[in-house]
Design an enzyme around this catalytic site. Structure first.
Site, PDB file in Angstrom:
ATOM      1  N   HIS A  78      14.135  68.672  20.611  1.00 25.98           N
ATOM      2  CA  HIS A  78      15.194  67.579  20.093  1.00 25.98           C
ATOM      3  C   HIS A  78      16.458  68.363  19.463  1.00 25.98           C
ATOM      4  O   HIS A  78      15.854  68.921  18.562  1.00 25.98           O
ATOM      5  CB  HIS A  78      14.747  66.376  19.780  1.00 25.98           C
ATOM      6  CG  HIS A  78      13.894  65.578  20.506  1.00 25.98           C
ATOM      7  ND1 HIS A  78      13.677  64.074  20.147  1.00 25.98           N
ATOM      8  CD2 HIS A  78      13.611  65.849  21.940  1.00 25.98           C
ATOM      9  CE1 HIS A  78      12.942  63.734  21.225  1.00 25.98           C
ATOM     10  NE2 HIS A  78      12.941  64.250  22.277  1.00 25.98           N
ATOM     11  N   TYR A  94      15.264  56.586  13.339  1.00 28.99           N
ATOM     12  CA  TYR A  94      14.636  55.976  12.414  1.00 28.99           C
ATOM     13  C   TYR A  94      15.364  54.817  11.888  1.00 28.99           C
ATOM     14  O   TYR A  94      16.583  54.940  11.831  1.00 28.99           O
ATOM     15  CB  TYR A  94      14.709  57.104  11.253  1.00 28.99           C
ATOM     16  CG  TYR A  94      13.731  58.187  11.342  1.00 28.99           C
ATOM     17  CD1 TYR A  94      13.837  59.560  12.362  1.00 28.99           C
ATOM     18  CD2 TYR A  94      12.608  58.217  10.579  1.00 28.99           C
ATOM     19  CE1 TYR A  94      13.115  60.280  12.407  1.00 28.99           C
ATOM     20  CE2 TYR A  94      11.609  59.081  11.074  1.00 28.99           C
ATOM     21  CZ  TYR A  94      11.727  60.454  11.681  1.00 28.99           C
ATOM     22  OH  TYR A  94      10.943  61.288  11.712  1.00 28.99           O
ATOM     23  N   PRO A 121       4.254  59.520   5.818  1.00 23.80           N
ATOM     24  CA  PRO A 121       4.736  60.231   7.060  1.00 23.80           C
ATOM     25  C   PRO A 121       6.355  60.132   7.493  1.00 23.80           C
ATOM     26  O   PRO A 121       6.718  60.716   8.667  1.00 23.80           O
ATOM     27  CB  PRO A 121       3.792  59.315   7.975  1.00 23.80           C
ATOM     28  CG  PRO A 121       3.870  57.994   7.423  1.00 23.80           C
ATOM     29  CD  PRO A 121       3.632  58.206   5.982  1.00 23.80           C
ATOM     30  N   LYS A 159       6.164  65.353   8.155  1.00 24.92           N
ATOM     31  CA  LYS A 159       5.687  66.537   7.603  1.00 24.92           C
ATOM     32  C   LYS A 159       4.126  66.980   7.409  1.00 24.92           C
ATOM     33  O   LYS A 159       3.954  67.997   7.245  1.00 24.92           O
ATOM     34  CB  LYS A 159       6.400  66.710   6.137  1.00 24.92           C
ATOM     35  CG  LYS A 159       7.789  66.851   6.143  1.00 24.92           C
ATOM     36  CD  LYS A 159       8.343  68.003   6.875  1.00 24.92           C
ATOM     37  CE  LYS A 159       9.928  67.952   7.046  1.00 24.92           C
ATOM     38  NZ  LYS A 159      10.364  68.488   7.982  1.00 24.92           N
ATOM     39  N   TYR A 216      14.619  68.375   7.494  1.00 25.14           N
ATOM     40  CA  TYR A 216      13.756  67.810   8.761  1.00 25.14           C
ATOM     41  C   TYR A 216      13.399  68.820   9.778  1.00 25.14           C
ATOM     42  O   TYR A 216      12.429  68.893  10.215  1.00 25.14           O
ATOM     43  CB  TYR A 216      14.672  66.752   9.374  1.00 25.14           C
ATOM     44  CG  TYR A 216      14.068  65.883  10.499  1.00 25.14           C
ATOM     45  CD1 TYR A 216      13.149  64.662   9.891  1.00 25.14           C
ATOM     46  CD2 TYR A 216      13.989  66.095  11.830  1.00 25.14           C
ATOM     47  CE1 TYR A 216      12.619  64.020  10.676  1.00 25.14           C
ATOM     48  CE2 TYR A 216      13.159  65.534  12.512  1.00 25.14           C
ATOM     49  CZ  TYR A 216      12.453  64.581  12.048  1.00 25.14           C
ATOM     50  OH  TYR A 216      11.657  63.566  12.939  1.00 25.14           O
TER      51      TYR A 216
END
Ligand code: FAD
Ligand code: DHB
Length: 393
Positions: free
Chosen positions: A72, A200, A292, A296, A384
């Site tokens: 992605h 998200y 979460p 990570k 990220y």
């Protein structure tokens, strides 16, 4: 039986450590309390950082990931009724790989066994002895029989509930812990994903996350109470909640499908310092837990053993203890930066049960800033896709 490194736990940390050490001719035995089938089908994390994917490739276990994983190049932040794309690749030059932790575990187990590696399933470690000497011993039960394994070093890769950390005298460790007043209800559904990025979402009723495991399986989570009973949710009620929190009214909709699994995952932050006691080295969840929201946990576990493996190689090949001596310090630097990022993402995206109106407005501004300001988006993206792996001391 004797080995050079006794590894407790066949999760990502323990298996990757075994793989990295085997490549340098170091003998390990992996002891795992559960069956092979259990660890290969347990649904947990789903996102590999750029560097984690590269490390799996370099370790010779990347082929299936590259064939079946989903690379992605962006993620989506949904809030205040709109979607905002964070262009990970444009901002950092790097992508993430969406590939289930259980698939990573399958690939590592298959490779270790093909190479003649020693992994003992249904082998539960009961005690660790002799940590103050140079021949520590692991006691475990296998097929109802007691066994012992003598070694030079022990790698405690046995997760948060393992025996390694609790075998250390408590005055030798300092624990840092934080709890959150919410948890995640996770749903695994046989439904084709309708997005090629993870979403998200900060909805007024709480956080939700849209993820996937394959072109036909969707993975979803939403914020719930820590004491929520997943069985109290009918499938229809789960889908209604997911539609409400994820669909912002811009036309994007999620697919429904048979629900394969649902569970509630608790949320905590936890770090133990140092990550070593004498000849025992803690790695992964045994040493630290992050909430979460930043995806990570598995990545930190893989990062730890990429520091530990070369340090052990240096000791066995050259008698040089410096890598082992700096292991904890090197890892903890990353652990705390990742902890900070995970906590920031968590607080930015969850409904805080005790927040006042002022704090709610601040949270909206935080999200708006991450979406609208390039330097803030870059900061999110850099963390990220994953911080670079530190050079060994
Ligand atoms: P683990 O994968 O936990 O492996 C430890 C192994 O040690 C286990 O197989 C265990 O059976 C074994 N073991 C324990 N005690 C003993 C013993 N006494 N003897 C022998 N073996 C023992 N992270 C994310 O980023 N996203 C997620 O969605 C996500 N979901 C999660 C859901 C759940 C329910 C849990 C528990 C964790 C989740 N995580 C998630 C976190 C992520 O999965 C972990 O960070 C990751 O598994 C850490 O890998 P590890 O190798 O350190 O530990
Ligand atoms: C998944 C889990 C996470 O915690 C996250 O931040 C992204 C994806 C997942 O399980 O797919």
């Amino acid at each position: 039986k004797r080995t050079q490194v006794a590894i407790i736990g066949a999760g990502p940390a323990g298996l990757m450590l075994s793989q990295l050490l085997a490549a340098r001719g170091i003998d390990t035995v992996v002891l795992e309390r559960h069956s092979r089938d259990y660890v290969e089908s347990r649904i947990r994390a789903g996102v590999l950082e750029h560097q984690s994917a590269a490390a799996l490739r370099a370790a010779g276990v990347g082929a299936r990931m590259d064939a079946q994983g989903m690379a992605h190049s962006s993620i989506d932040l949904a809030f205040a009724g709109a979607h905002h794309r964070i262009d990970l690749e444009g901002l950092t030059g790097k992508k993430i790989m969406v590939y289930g932790q259980h698939e990573v575990v399958k690939d590592l187990i298959a490779q270790r066994l093909a190479d003649g590696g020693d992994i003992r399933f249904e082998a539960e470690v009961n005690a660790i002895e002799g940590l103050d000497g140079d021949q520590p011993k692991v006691r475990y039960t296998h097929n109802g029989q007691p066994h012992e394994l003598v070694c030079d070093f022990i790698a405690g890769c046995d997760g948060y509930h393992g025996v390694s950390r609790t075998s250390v005298p408590s005055n030798a460790l300092k624990v840092y812990e934080h709890r959150y007043p919410y948890a995640w209800l996770g749903v695994l559904a046989e439904a084709a994903p309708t997005s090629d990025e993870l979403v998200y979402a900060r909805h007024e009723t709480g956080f939700a996350l849209y993820s996937m495991r394959s072109p036909s399986v969707t993975r979803l989570y939403f914020q719930c109470r820590p004491d929520e009973d997943p069985e109290a949710w009918s499938d229809a009620a789960l889908w209604a909640e997911l539609h409400r929190r994820l669909e912002t009214g811009d036309g994007w909709t999620i697919n429904e499908g048979p629900i394969l699994q649902k569970n509630v995952a608790p949320m905590r932050s936890f770090v133990v310092e140092p990550m070593r006691y004498q000849r025992l080295f803690l790695a992964g969840d045994a040493a630290h837990i992050v909430p979460p929201t930043g995806a990570k946990g598995m990545n930190l576990a893989l990062a730890d053993v990429q520091v530990l493996a070369p340090a052990l190689v240096r000791w066995f090949e050259a008698g040089d203890p410096r890598g082992l001596d700096s292991y904890s310090e090197v890892c903890l630097k990353r652990v705390w930066r990742v902890q900070r990022f995970s906590v920031w993402m968590t607080r930015m995206l969850h409904a805080q049960p005790d927040a006042d109106a002022f704090e709610e407005r601040l949270q909206q501004a935080e999200l708006a800033s991450a979406a609208a300001c390039e330097s803030a988006a870059r900061h999110l993206a850099e963390n990220y896709v994953g911080l670079p792996l530190e050079a060994p001391a």
